[in-house]
Design a protein around this motif. Structure first.
Motif, mmCIF file in Angstrom:
data_model
loop_
_atom_site.group_PDB
_atom_site.id
_atom_site.type_symbol
_atom_site.label_atom_id
_atom_site.label_comp_id
_atom_site.label_asym_id
_atom_site.label_seq_id
_atom_site.Cartn_x
_atom_site.Cartn_y
_atom_site.Cartn_z
ATOM 1 N N THR A 1 65.161 16.946 42.167
ATOM 2 C CA THR A 1 64.190 16.294 43.027
ATOM 3 C C THR A 1 64.415 14.796 42.998
ATOM 4 N N PRO A 2 63.867 14.057 43.977
ATOM 5 C CA PRO A 2 64.108 12.627 44.022
ATOM 6 C C PRO A 2 63.355 11.817 42.974
ATOM 7 N N THR A 3 62.650 12.455 42.062
ATOM 8 C CA THR A 3 61.989 11.715 40.990
ATOM 9 C C THR A 3 63.006 11.411 39.896
ATOM 10 N N SER A 4 62.629 10.557 38.952
ATOM 11 C CA SER A 4 63.586 10.161 37.922
ATOM 12 C C SER A 4 63.645 11.131 36.749
ATOM 13 N N SER A 5 62.802 12.152 36.723
ATOM 14 C CA SER A 5 62.883 13.144 35.654
ATOM 15 C C SER A 5 62.829 14.532 36.264
ATOM 16 N N LEU A 6 63.318 15.508 35.519
ATOM 17 C CA LEU A 6 63.256 16.885 35.979
ATOM 18 C C LEU A 6 63.086 17.793 34.784
ATOM 19 N N THR A 7 62.499 18.945 35.056
ATOM 20 C CA THR A 7 62.269 19.906 33.984
ATOM 21 C C THR A 7 63.573 20.613 33.649
ATOM 22 N N SER A 8 63.601 21.264 32.505
ATOM 23 C CA SER A 8 64.823 21.927 32.049
ATOM 24 C C SER A 8 65.220 23.092 32.939
ATOM 25 N N ALA A 9 64.299 23.638 33.725
ATOM 26 C CA ALA A 9 64.614 24.795 34.574
ATOM 27 C C ALA A 9 65.672 24.460 35.623
ATOM 28 N N VAL B 1 70.068 13.068 28.597
ATOM 29 C CA VAL B 1 69.407 13.940 27.628
ATOM 30 C C VAL B 1 69.298 13.220 26.289
ATOM 31 N N CYS B 2 68.170 13.379 25.629
ATOM 32 C CA CYS B 2 68.010 12.959 24.232
ATOM 33 C C CYS B 2 67.103 13.997 23.573
ATOM 34 N N ARG B 3 66.460 13.647 22.493
ATOM 35 C CA ARG B 3 65.610 14.625 21.820
ATOM 36 C C ARG B 3 64.365 14.943 22.638
ATOM 37 N N SER B 4 63.648 13.888 23.081
ATOM 38 C CA SER B 4 62.378 14.122 23.761
ATOM 39 C C SER B 4 62.272 13.437 25.115
ATOM 40 N N GLY B 5 63.215 12.588 25.465
ATOM 41 C CA GLY B 5 63.206 11.892 26.742
ATOM 42 C C GLY B 5 63.089 10.387 26.647
ATOM 43 N N GLN B 6 62.728 9.848 25.485
ATOM 44 C CA GLN B 6 62.518 8.406 25.357
ATOM 45 C C GLN B 6 63.827 7.624 25.415
ATOM 46 N N ARG B 7 64.819 8.021 24.616
ATOM 47 C CA ARG B 7 66.107 7.309 24.656
ATOM 48 C C ARG B 7 66.802 7.516 25.995
ATOM 49 N N ALA B 8 66.642 8.703 26.576
ATOM 50 C CA ALA B 8 67.236 8.968 27.888
ATOM 51 C C ALA B 8 66.630 8.038 28.941
ATOM 52 N N ALA B 9 65.331 7.752 28.839
ATOM 53 C CA ALA B 9 64.689 6.819 29.770
ATOM 54 C C ALA B 9 65.254 5.409 29.592
ATOM 55 N N ILE C 1 66.131 17.742 24.728
ATOM 56 C CA ILE C 1 66.729 18.961 24.177
ATOM 57 C C ILE C 1 65.650 19.880 23.610
ATOM 58 N N VAL C 2 64.527 19.309 23.176
ATOM 59 C CA VAL C 2 63.421 20.126 22.652
ATOM 60 C C VAL C 2 62.906 21.048 23.754
ATOM 61 N N ALA C 3 62.655 20.501 24.948
ATOM 62 C CA ALA C 3 62.168 21.313 26.067
ATOM 63 C C ALA C 3 63.231 22.308 26.517
ATOM 64 N N TRP C 4 64.496 21.884 26.492
ATOM 65 C CA TRP C 4 65.605 22.753 26.876
ATOM 66 C C TRP C 4 65.632 24.001 25.979
ATOM 67 N N GLU C 5 65.548 23.775 24.667
ATOM 68 C CA GLU C 5 65.558 24.900 23.719
ATOM 69 C C GLU C 5 64.307 25.764 23.866
ATOM 70 N N THR C 6 63.155 25.127 24.064
ATOM 71 C CA THR C 6 61.902 25.860 24.220
ATOM 72 C C THR C 6 61.958 26.781 25.441
ATOM 73 N N ALA C 7 62.666 26.346 26.478
ATOM 74 C CA ALA C 7 62.793 27.152 27.694
ATOM 75 C C ALA C 7 63.785 28.301 27.510
ATOM 76 N N GLY C 8 64.436 28.367 26.343
ATOM 77 C CA GLY C 8 65.383 29.452 26.086
ATOM 78 C C GLY C 8 66.752 29.215 26.692
ATOM 79 N N ALA C 9 67.028 27.988 27.099
ATOM 80 C CA ALA C 9 68.335 27.651 27.670
ATOM 81 C C ALA C 9 69.384 27.610 26.556
ATOM 82 N N PRO C 10 70.663 27.808 26.900
ATOM 83 C CA PRO C 10 71.697 27.872 25.868
ATOM 84 C C PRO C 10 71.940 26.529 25.175
#
Length: 194
Positions: free
Chosen positions: A6-14, A71-79, A100-109
């Motif tokens: 999406t045109p926003t600056s962040s996106l969900t892991s999905a 990508v970082c642990r929670s999004g702060q360094r990535a921002a 990466i926390v949200a990525w793992e929580t979503a069950g992504a590899p």
């Protein structure tokens, strides 16, 4: 569900997870320390620690012509990385919301390596230990508790400024550094990627 960012600056892991599954993954730049990256990272991501990215952002720009997800642990360094690359002229950036926390929580590899403590946990250990030790020593040595007060003030500033001097210092320890990614190797990998 849309398969494009999406045109926003962040996106969900999905979104990147679906694109990875479809073989249409964006460039994934992981800006954590090499130690954190070795512990767990998204398959196909490139490790470009935040300090390296800031130092070599002009060199990276020519090799980041498609969508880039930071990508970082929670999004702060990535921002912070997004800000640095945006200031250098790159506009096709997104931050992985929740990292990466949200990525793992979503069950992504995730590719896993030797387990290490993440930077946030290390900061909590060091700050808590300093406060505890100076509180106990303060019983016998008047004024020692002020060191703990200074650490508390530093943590408050870190929260308000979204930066962490203690985290920066801890990232320089050999435990966290590991082999620093060579910028020429990263650029070669970016060039050779499909």
């Amino acid at each position: 569900m849309s398969t494009a960012p999406t045109p926003t600056s962040s996106l969900t892991s999905a979104v990147p997870h679906q694109l990875v599954q479809e073989g249409r993954a964006p460039r994934l730049l992981d800006v954590r320390t090499p130690g954190e990256f070795r512990t767990a990272h998204i398959p196909g991501s490139y490790n470009v620690p935040l300090s390296t990215l800031r130092e070599h952002r002009a060199e990276l720009l020519a090799h980041l012509d498609e969508d880039v997800v930071l990508v970082c642990r929670s999004g702060q360094r990535a921002a912070q990385a997004e800000k640095a690359l945006s200031e250098a002229g790159l506009s096709n950036l997104r931050v992985l919301e929740g990292g990466i926390v949200a990525w793992e929580t979503a069950g992504a590899p995730v590719n896993r390596g030797p387990e290490r403590w993440d930077m946030e946990r290390q900061v909590r250990l060091v700050a808590g230990s300093i406060v505890l030790a100076t509180g106990l020593v303060g019983v016998l040595v008047p004024g020692a508790h002020l060191i703990g007060t200074a650490v508390g003030a530093g943590l408050t500033y870190a929260a308000l400024s979204n930066s962490c001097a203690m985290g920066v210092l801890l990232s320089k320890l050999p435990y966290n550094r590991g082999p620093r990614p060579d910028i020429r190797t990263v650029i070669a990998e970016l060039r050779s990627a499909p």
